[in-house]
Enzyme design. Sequence first.
Site, PDB file in Angstrom:
ATOM      1  CD  GLU A 385      77.802  39.227  42.958  1.00  0.00           C
ATOM      2  OE1 GLU A 385      78.769  38.436  42.902  1.00  0.00           O
ATOM      3  OE2 GLU A 385      76.887  39.224  42.119  1.00  0.00           O
ATOM      4  CD  GLU A 407      76.990  32.898  39.211  1.00  0.00           C
ATOM      5  OE1 GLU A 407      76.175  33.512  39.928  1.00  0.00           O
ATOM      6  OE2 GLU A 407      78.171  33.268  39.066  1.00  0.00           O
TER       7      GLU A 407
END
Length: 931
Positions: A385, A407
């Site tokens: 993150e 991602e």
Amino acid sequence: MAKGFYVSKLAAVFGILFCIAAVSTVIALAIVYAQEKANNNDLLNPSETTTTSGISSSSSSTTTPSDGPWHKYRLPKTLKPYHYDVRLRPVLQLNAQRLYAFHGISEVFFTCNEATSLVIIHSNKLNFTTTPTLRDSAGKPLSVSKVDIVLVTQYLVLHAVNPLEVGKNYSVYTEFDGELADDLAGFYRSEYVEDGETKRIATTQMAATDARKAFPCFDEPAMKATFNITIIHKRDYVALSNMNPIRHNNIIVDRDIWTETVFAKTVKMSTYLVAFVVSQFSSVGDPANSTNRAVRIWGRKKAIEDENQGEYALSITKPILDYFEEYYNTTYPLPKSDQVALPDFSAGAMENWGLITYRETALLFDPAVSSIGNKERVATVVAHELAHQWFGNLVTIRWWNDMWLNEGFASYVEYLGADKAEPSWNIKDLIVLNDVYRVMAVDALVSSHPLTSKEEEVNTPDEINQLFDAISYSKGASVIRMLSSFLSEEVFVKGLGTYLKTFEYDNTVYSDLWTHLQAAVDATSQSLDLPQPVANIMDTWVLQMGFPVVTIDTTTGLVTQKHFLLDSDSTVTRPSEFSYTWIVPMSYSKNASLGNYWLQTSTATVNEFQIHTNEWLLANINVTGYYRVNYDDGNWNKLIAQLEADHTNIPVINRAQIIDDAFNLARAKVVNTRRALDTTRYLWKDAEYMPWQAALSSLNFFKQMFDRSEVYGPMGKYMKQQVRPLFEYFKNMTGNFTTRPESLTDHIHPNLRSAVYCTAVAHGGEAEWNFLWEKFVESDIAQESDKRRAALACSRETWILNRLLEYSLNTSKIRRQDAVSTINSVCSNVIGQSLGWDFVRAKWKTIVNELGGSTFSFRNILHQVTLRFSTDFDLQQLEQFKFDNQESGFGTAAQSLEQAIEKTKANIRWVNENKEMVLNWFKDAIKSENI
């Protein structure tokens, strides 16, 4: 965004070893809207398309897409937002309609790029308490003929009487109510019990398309803007958002004093990154001052203050942030980093800029009860993150078709960040097991898909959400790792730095990264010897699905590549402009010397690949390339002989590679299954984690295919035979399992809770199950709760497993976020698999409605429930299930269904061809091994 489900690798390894050694088996909510009135205005209660406040409707349920731009899922390019003022008041008590609600006022400011009479912005499940108002740049209301809501495309449409002028600024002002539901999407409600009291949280999950559930907005990633957020809340609550609060005011609401928290204006950002949390949480960390940014970990008061569960995440956040600042050559762009552990959360975590939200299991860590695998989970998710704060947040993809770049990149560098925080773990190598091999199992299917696609192929929310899969995360990580390897980390990082600087606070397409990496290549003095430009090389990996198997004949030097398919008899219907030929960066070892070669065609002759009688060749060193390797029989025999003679002469990662490649090549009928099984004979003397995990993952397929047949007995005996020396080794190393090993990849951890819980439930009855259920209910440590909940599925009583399945859809017993994983746990039990399949079939419409739109793990449910399918009858049932549910649909699980059908067909063929041979191999191996 981190993946929404997780099984500790260490726990999984020990669980499999433990159970095989014992020769045993381990086993959109339908939303109704009502209004809590903020004033006396009539409410909008939309049908298919409706108008507000008595203005006549412009369309009906029979409208076709050609009737107007409001029936297209992509926003027109006529308007561009630049700022929002958003003011929200969540009410965490039931209203007169027995609902939880929030009240909002929002104004979005935008520039007209093309003359138009239509203002189209996203709005979903918001009830407007006044008619939305169109204003000019001075705030003067402009005449509007009608205001529509289009449910299908989730739009609020204002029809201006006079066209908007190019270059001028306008705004739309709205007042609205929304339900603060427990659906885990948009602005939603979470609950927990602390000291016997039920406490509630108002929190957010905007990605990918749910900011529109919190306030009307231009809800596309390219529509970046700044935000002024104001949250009104009860005085005993704390409000957080992307930026720091700049003031707190006392205001009167319904004759009660509330707190108004006003936050600083955000940087320019996408709507899916907007976040706010209203809670009674506590935090650990430091507030911002003139010399440093604030870093704080938030969670339930007991977890943070009494149990210190936030300390580990806090200890690693600053070094990871510092590392990424250096790695990206860009200062962290915000004044603070808040990280919040939520009791209810659909994904693993979400990278909201400056306010990252997590499942509790992904952020909180209690050293008294949490395993080393839990610790690894926290480290990698935090790193994932934080990586997004630059790659994804600062620079954002233009549209979701390139979501893999966000991602995939974060899934690669999470290992680098975690390695910085925990350098003794050697965690970077685990990407091969966790991502490369994990995704190859999916990418070897004809129902796979390329990393990227055309923008026009991705439109609806379901189409967008389907992209949050293993291909985007793990294949993305694998090919970016390969790219970094052949460019060198130095050149890769240099190109990445200029890419981020050029596009900061802006949007890109994936090819922009190739341009900057190429510039770094051209500017370097290193001899990279690339055969073609970076874009040409990488497009073969990004624009076509799958990957190659590279076959090397060491007698002739002939090397070939071919699209690797799990079912070699399947037909590929998706065309490829590259004809399924890749530009393959090959590394190899020969005579203890390393070499490199680029394979650009389907066939080539390479003299260096020829070997002498006493030599062996090993390709794809450390598995930096995203491909499998096959050899001629002679070289396979030499590699296996080397493993048995002295396995340490082959690198650890490549020992895992030999096993994993052999088993998957055997499933695809490229080599025979006996060859694959032979690679496991040496394992009794290998104490390294990676080869064992590769073997256990491969043999888990055998377990799924044969744990209901006569093969399973000899297989269990063989594994017990192979495991016993390893068990004794770690028993001695840990002082009879009393000392915690320092390394992450030492197999056996002294905390055997998962195995103990599962074994007790499996060998017990109702009393034992009820005992563990009560312990699960009362547990307030999320990682411990997960262990207990998974163990409840180990029961051998069918009625108990059926009861657990029913509990999975009862949110008063099992949290919505855990429903899918509970069903999957039951299906992993050989006794529960058929029960789970019957349950899923019977409850499919309910499951889709309640979980399909709110749970990121939903797409995995059909994968898990069909893992053991290997008969014609299984296939018939699966295809009937597809037919019976065409009307209700499959949501984000649609692709998973096609993959399940394809895998079932491959399983049928493989079992029919290999069952007898496998049975005889295990019988012979038991007799012949003396260890």
